[in-house]
Design a protein around this motif. Sequence first.
Motif, PDB file in Angstrom:
ATOM      1  N   LEU A   1       0.824  -1.213   0.000  1.00  0.00           N
ATOM      2  CA  LEU A   1       0.000   0.000   0.000  1.00  0.00           C
ATOM      3  C   LEU A   1       0.855   1.258   0.000  1.00  0.00           C
ATOM      4  O   LEU A   1       0.568   2.213  -0.740  1.00  0.00           O
ATOM      5  CB  LEU A   1      -0.941  -0.004   1.206  1.00  0.00           C
ATOM      6  CG  LEU A   1      -2.115  -0.987   1.127  1.00  0.00           C
ATOM      7  CD1 LEU A   1      -2.888  -1.004   2.437  1.00  0.00           C
ATOM      8  CD2 LEU A   1      -3.047  -0.632  -0.031  1.00  0.00           C
TER       9      LEU A   1
ATOM     10  N   MET B   1      -3.378  -3.125  -4.629  1.00  0.00           N
ATOM     11  CA  MET B   1      -4.037  -2.479  -3.492  1.00  0.00           C
ATOM     12  C   MET B   1      -5.240  -3.283  -3.021  1.00  0.00           C
ATOM     13  O   MET B   1      -5.490  -3.390  -1.815  1.00  0.00           O
ATOM     14  CB  MET B   1      -4.441  -1.055  -3.874  1.00  0.00           C
ATOM     15  CG  MET B   1      -3.260  -0.123  -4.099  1.00  0.00           C
ATOM     16  SD  MET B   1      -3.719   1.623  -4.283  1.00  0.00           S
ATOM     17  CE  MET B   1      -4.701   1.564  -5.788  1.00  0.00           C
TER      18      MET B   1
ATOM     19  N   ASP C   1      -6.807   3.570   4.767  1.00  0.00           N
ATOM     20  CA  ASP C   1      -7.056   2.208   4.317  1.00  0.00           C
ATOM     21  C   ASP C   1      -7.421   1.231   5.429  1.00  0.00           C
ATOM     22  O   ASP C   1      -7.629   0.047   5.153  1.00  0.00           O
ATOM     23  CB  ASP C   1      -5.817   1.675   3.583  1.00  0.00           C
ATOM     24  CG  ASP C   1      -5.709   2.196   2.162  1.00  0.00           C
ATOM     25  OD1 ASP C   1      -6.769   2.377   1.529  1.00  0.00           O
ATOM     26  OD2 ASP C   1      -4.595   2.432   1.690  1.00  0.00           O
TER      27      ASP C   1
END
Length: 230
Positions: free
Chosen positions: A114, A138, A186
Amino acid sequence: MITLLHHAFCPHSRYIRLALGEYGLECELMEERVWERDEEFLALNPAGTTPVMMLDGEPPIPGADVIAEYLDETHGLERTSRRLMPATATERAEVRRLVSWFNDKFYNEVSGPLVTERVYKRFMSAEQGGGAPSTDVMRAARANLRYHLAYIGWLARTRNFLAGDRLTYADLAAAAHLSAIDYLGDVPWNEDEAAKAWYVRIKSRPSFRPLLNEWLAGLPAPAHYIDLDF
């Protein structure tokens, strides 16, 4: 004087910065963009990875795990209850197991991909592997994150801190990797309240403040990133 060659979004560098902060050790930070393969940096650490710690008159100390062990031997033993490694060999083994889990497995499956796709590639040339982030990479990293977060939640529910009764390197390693990707928005914190509550405790510590106050131009963090209560 301690000098740390690092990158602000390198999770391993964040881990060592937290450890230095917990031990009350100041350092001068020097950014290193490892993808540029600078010859002077490679002479210090042929592996070409951050962080590298420099001390006046001493050889360079490369690698997060090596630096952490060095700090424990030179500063941890004298701090007794504030030591980041436990007193017994069995307890230390558990800390090392979890540090390896986050610095190796979590990094390879989640934080490394990431950070590389969303941060590093912004500064890399095409020859260095830069370009648009890979949605497939991702997507896989975010899927992996969900079971890692569940594991952190299980540890947090069954222990006071991740490796036992008190703060250790295990908590700092986990929080360092999570902080790098939390900046990117995230982490699905709503999926595990125990993991979220544990992270709030860690990011509320004074050692965390320098990390939370750093920003990347053109890539702002979500509002909750610096909010100690989410």
